[in-house]
Design a protein around this motif. Structure first.
Motif, PDB file in Angstrom:
ATOM      1  N   SER A 234      11.422   9.388 -16.719  1.00 26.10           N
ATOM      2  CA  SER A 234      12.490   8.380 -16.729  1.00 26.10           C
ATOM      3  C   SER A 234      13.286   8.332 -15.430  1.00 26.10           C
ATOM      4  O   SER A 234      14.290   7.616 -15.350  1.00 26.10           O
ATOM      5  N   VAL A 235      12.857   9.066 -14.408  1.00 28.21           N
ATOM      6  CA  VAL A 235      13.589   9.060 -13.142  1.00 28.21           C
ATOM      7  C   VAL A 235      13.451   7.698 -12.474  1.00 28.21           C
ATOM      8  O   VAL A 235      12.386   7.078 -12.491  1.00 28.21           O
ATOM      9  N   PHE A 236      14.544   7.214 -11.869  1.00 29.47           N
ATOM     10  CA  PHE A 236      14.494   5.940 -11.141  1.00 29.47           C
ATOM     11  C   PHE A 236      13.990   6.214  -9.728  1.00 29.47           C
ATOM     12  O   PHE A 236      14.496   7.079  -9.016  1.00 29.47           O
ATOM     13  N   ILE A 237      12.988   5.430  -9.317  1.00 30.50           N
ATOM     14  CA  ILE A 237      12.308   5.635  -8.035  1.00 30.50           C
ATOM     15  C   ILE A 237      12.593   4.483  -7.086  1.00 30.50           C
ATOM     16  O   ILE A 237      12.556   3.312  -7.483  1.00 30.50           O
ATOM     17  N   SER A 238      12.844   4.822  -5.834  1.00 33.10           N
ATOM     18  CA  SER A 238      12.917   3.831  -4.765  1.00 33.10           C
ATOM     19  C   SER A 238      11.715   4.029  -3.849  1.00 33.10           C
ATOM     20  O   SER A 238      11.576   5.079  -3.208  1.00 33.10           O
TER      21      SER A 238
ATOM     22  N   THR B 142      18.796   2.985  -4.456  1.00 34.20           N
ATOM     23  CA  THR B 142      19.599   3.456  -5.590  1.00 34.20           C
ATOM     24  C   THR B 142      18.855   4.515  -6.397  1.00 34.20           C
ATOM     25  O   THR B 142      19.408   5.074  -7.350  1.00 34.20           O
ATOM     26  N   GLY B 143      17.608   4.794  -6.036  1.00 34.09           N
ATOM     27  CA  GLY B 143      16.800   5.737  -6.791  1.00 34.09           C
ATOM     28  C   GLY B 143      17.184   7.180  -6.572  1.00 34.09           C
ATOM     29  O   GLY B 143      17.660   7.558  -5.481  1.00 34.09           O
ATOM     30  N   THR B 144      16.980   7.996  -7.585  1.00 32.63           N
ATOM     31  CA  THR B 144      17.140   9.439  -7.456  1.00 32.63           C
ATOM     32  C   THR B 144      16.010  10.015  -6.624  1.00 32.63           C
ATOM     33  O   THR B 144      16.197  10.929  -5.817  1.00 32.63           O
ATOM     34  N   LEU B 145      14.807   9.454  -6.810  1.00 35.80           N
ATOM     35  CA  LEU B 145      13.615   9.926  -6.115  1.00 35.80           C
ATOM     36  C   LEU B 145      13.148   8.879  -5.113  1.00 35.80           C
ATOM     37  O   LEU B 145      12.945   7.714  -5.468  1.00 35.80           O
TER      38      LEU B 145
ATOM     39  N   ILE C 181       3.656  10.781 -10.160  1.00 34.40           N
ATOM     40  CA  ILE C 181       4.657  11.388  -9.285  1.00 34.40           C
ATOM     41  C   ILE C 181       5.941  11.685 -10.060  1.00 34.40           C
ATOM     42  O   ILE C 181       6.520  12.779  -9.941  1.00 34.40           O
ATOM     43  N   ALA C 182       6.390  10.730 -10.853  1.00 31.41           N
ATOM     44  CA  ALA C 182       7.622  10.900 -11.616  1.00 31.41           C
ATOM     45  C   ALA C 182       7.504  12.059 -12.608  1.00 31.41           C
ATOM     46  O   ALA C 182       8.425  12.880 -12.745  1.00 31.41           O
ATOM     47  N   ALA C 183       6.372  12.135 -13.307  1.00 32.20           N
ATOM     48  CA  ALA C 183       6.166  13.206 -14.280  1.00 32.20           C
ATOM     49  C   ALA C 183       6.116  14.571 -13.595  1.00 32.20           C
ATOM     50  O   ALA C 183       6.682  15.560 -14.095  1.00 32.20           O
ATOM     51  N   PHE C 184       5.446  14.634 -12.439  1.00 37.25           N
ATOM     52  CA  PHE C 184       5.364  15.900 -11.696  1.00 37.25           C
ATOM     53  C   PHE C 184       6.749  16.319 -11.203  1.00 37.25           C
ATOM     54  O   PHE C 184       7.111  17.502 -11.267  1.00 37.25           O
ATOM     55  N   TYR C 185       7.511  15.362 -10.728  1.00 36.29           N
ATOM     56  CA  TYR C 185       8.875  15.640 -10.255  1.00 36.29           C
ATOM     57  C   TYR C 185       9.730  16.227 -11.374  1.00 36.29           C
ATOM     58  O   TYR C 185      10.410  17.250 -11.181  1.00 36.29           O
ATOM     59  N   GLU C 186       9.686  15.622 -12.534  1.00 33.45           N
ATOM     60  CA  GLU C 186      10.510  16.098 -13.646  1.00 33.45           C
ATOM     61  C   GLU C 186      10.013  17.439 -14.186  1.00 33.45           C
ATOM     62  O   GLU C 186      10.813  18.293 -14.580  1.00 33.45           O
ATOM     63  N   ALA C 187       8.706  17.645 -14.178  1.00 37.82           N
ATOM     64  CA  ALA C 187       8.148  18.892 -14.707  1.00 37.82           C
ATOM     65  C   ALA C 187       8.471  20.091 -13.828  1.00 37.82           C
ATOM     66  O   ALA C 187       8.606  21.217 -14.323  1.00 37.82           O
ATOM     67  N   ASN C 188       8.603  19.851 -12.518  1.00 43.98           N
ATOM     68  CA  ASN C 188       8.801  20.956 -11.575  1.00 43.98           C
ATOM     69  C   ASN C 188      10.188  20.980 -10.939  1.00 43.98           C
ATOM     70  O   ASN C 188      10.472  21.893 -10.165  1.00 43.98           O
ATOM     71  N   GLU C 189      11.005  19.960 -11.235  1.00 40.84           N
ATOM     72  CA  GLU C 189      12.326  19.847 -10.596  1.00 40.84           C
ATOM     73  C   GLU C 189      12.170  19.942  -9.074  1.00 40.84           C
ATOM     74  O   GLU C 189      12.897  20.652  -8.385  1.00 40.84           O
TER      75      GLU C 189
END
Length: 383
Positions: A41-45, A132-135, A153-161
């Motif tokens: 659910s991370v917002f990506i730019s 405006t994205g976090t990532l 990419i979003a799932a990997f980012y959230e899984a590994n912080e």
């Protein structure tokens, strides 16, 4: 003199063999990321610096529009870097329902002058300031993406912080000797990138497929202190974030995360690209990667010196051919394992025969990267 040179040549080959074996073992040990069922659910730019890309813009936007990641969770910011073709006009005209596209012109922020070393860094920085994205995800205008690219990419980012993610890149359009050569060379670089990041041995990445937290970018002061270097919007930034978060820098090993990009169209363009990459070799704070690059360069110089000596002494020809065979046998298993991941194993039949070409290009690009100049996107850049 000759016995000393032979000893140095042999010693470099042994060290090189150990290094490649280390990379190979790390690549094989590195687990592939499995996309979880839970939707990220991370917002990506997505930030893209574009200069004279009129032939690629429509395919780029279509590929971004085809992403299965929810349209409400990502925006696309394309910064036109003083294009002299119809790039900006196309960015104004093309529209895709629901896709959030924000075109910007770099000339609205900085003028095109001879005092700026890296327009690409300025363009990316401009895009990040507007994001405006976090990532932040960066790529290039000639790239294409799997529909699950952003979702992975979003799932990997959230899984590994993660604070910084290097992700896989390869070439499409492998229909010529040059494109095959580039692809094989790039497979080697991708394998080294993944292995080195996984083992935290040194930092490597490619700007065509990167992700990092916007907050981390600002925390390390972005491109400050590296903005006088024409290249390095990827690896030099990566090392800055690595120094701040050594345990939060990752390589994303997943086929859905692979970005395909266009190979150089001709040998002149290819050499300019590689000289641009080599130009930052002595600017790394990470001295481990500098030592690796130095080892590779000296080994290739030894091959050249040995080839020259072979004109005067037959035994040197036998030595060079023997060591060239050893080099192929050392590299082939590693590159082949990387080629399997990228689905390009069929190209490995050309690998042994392209070794002399690879040695020559490494020497030329390395030398000109340090002492020469290059042209990129219509701009002439001096060291």
């Amino acid at each position: 003199m000759m016995p000393l040179f032979f000893f140095l040549f042999f010693l470099l080959m042994v060290v090189y063999a150990v290094l490649i074996a280390y990379y190979h073992k790390a690549w094989n040990k590195m687990p592939a990321f499995v996309l979880p069922e839970k939707q990220a659910s991370v917002f990506i730019s997505v930030i893209i610096a574009a200069r004279n890309e009129e032939k690629n813009i429509q395919n780029l936007l279509q590929s971004l529009n085809d992403q299965r990641y929810p349209k409400a969770l990502y925006e696309v910011i394309i910064i036109d870097d003083h294009s002299t073709d119809n790039t900006w006009s196309l960015l104004q005209e093309l529209h895709f329902e629901q896709l959030q596209i924000r075109p910007l012109q770099l000339k609205d922020h900085i003028a095109e002058t001879n005092t700026i070393a890296s327009y690409k860094k300025k363009a990316i920085e401009t895009g990040i300031n507007a994001a405006t994205g976090t990532l932040i995800v960066t790529t290039d205008a000639d790239c294409r993406f799997n529909p699950l690219w952003l979702q992975t990419i979003a799932a990997f980012y959230e899984a590994n912080e993660a604070k910084f993610i290097a992700a896989p890149v390869t070439y499409y359009n492998q229909s010529s000797l040059l494109s095959v050569f580039q692809t094989l060379d790039f497979l080697t670089l991708q394998g080294i990138t993944a292995a080195s990041v996984y083992k935290r041995f040194h930092s490597m990445c490619n700007g065509a497929n990167l992700a990092y937290e916007r907050s981390a970018f600002y925390e390390v002061n972005g491109f400050n202190n590296i903005d006088t270097i024409a290249s390095g919007d990827d690896m030099l930034l990566m090392h800055k974030i690595f120094k701040q978060y050594p345990d939060k820098v990752y390589y994303l090993k997943n086929r859905w995360a692979i970005v395909t990009t266009e190979p150089a169209a001709n040998w002149k363009q290819f050499f300019n690209q590689r000289i641009r990459w080599a130009s930052k070799a002595d600017r790394y704070d990470d001295k481990r990667i500098f030592l690796v690059l130095l080892l590779v360069y000296l080994l290739n110089v030894c091959f050249l010196a040995g080839a020259i000596a072979a004109f005067f002494k037959y035994t040197w020809l036998m030595l060079v051919l023997l060591l060239l065979l050893a080099k192929v046998l050392i590299e082939f298993p590693f590159v082949n394992s990387v080629a399997i991941f990228f689905g390009q194993q069929k190209l490995m039949k050309y690998f042994p025969f392209l070794q002399p070409l690879h040695i020559g290009y490494t020497i030329i690009a390395g030398w000109l990267g340090k002492f020469g100049h290059y042209e990129w996107k219509g701009r002439r850049i001096k060291k």
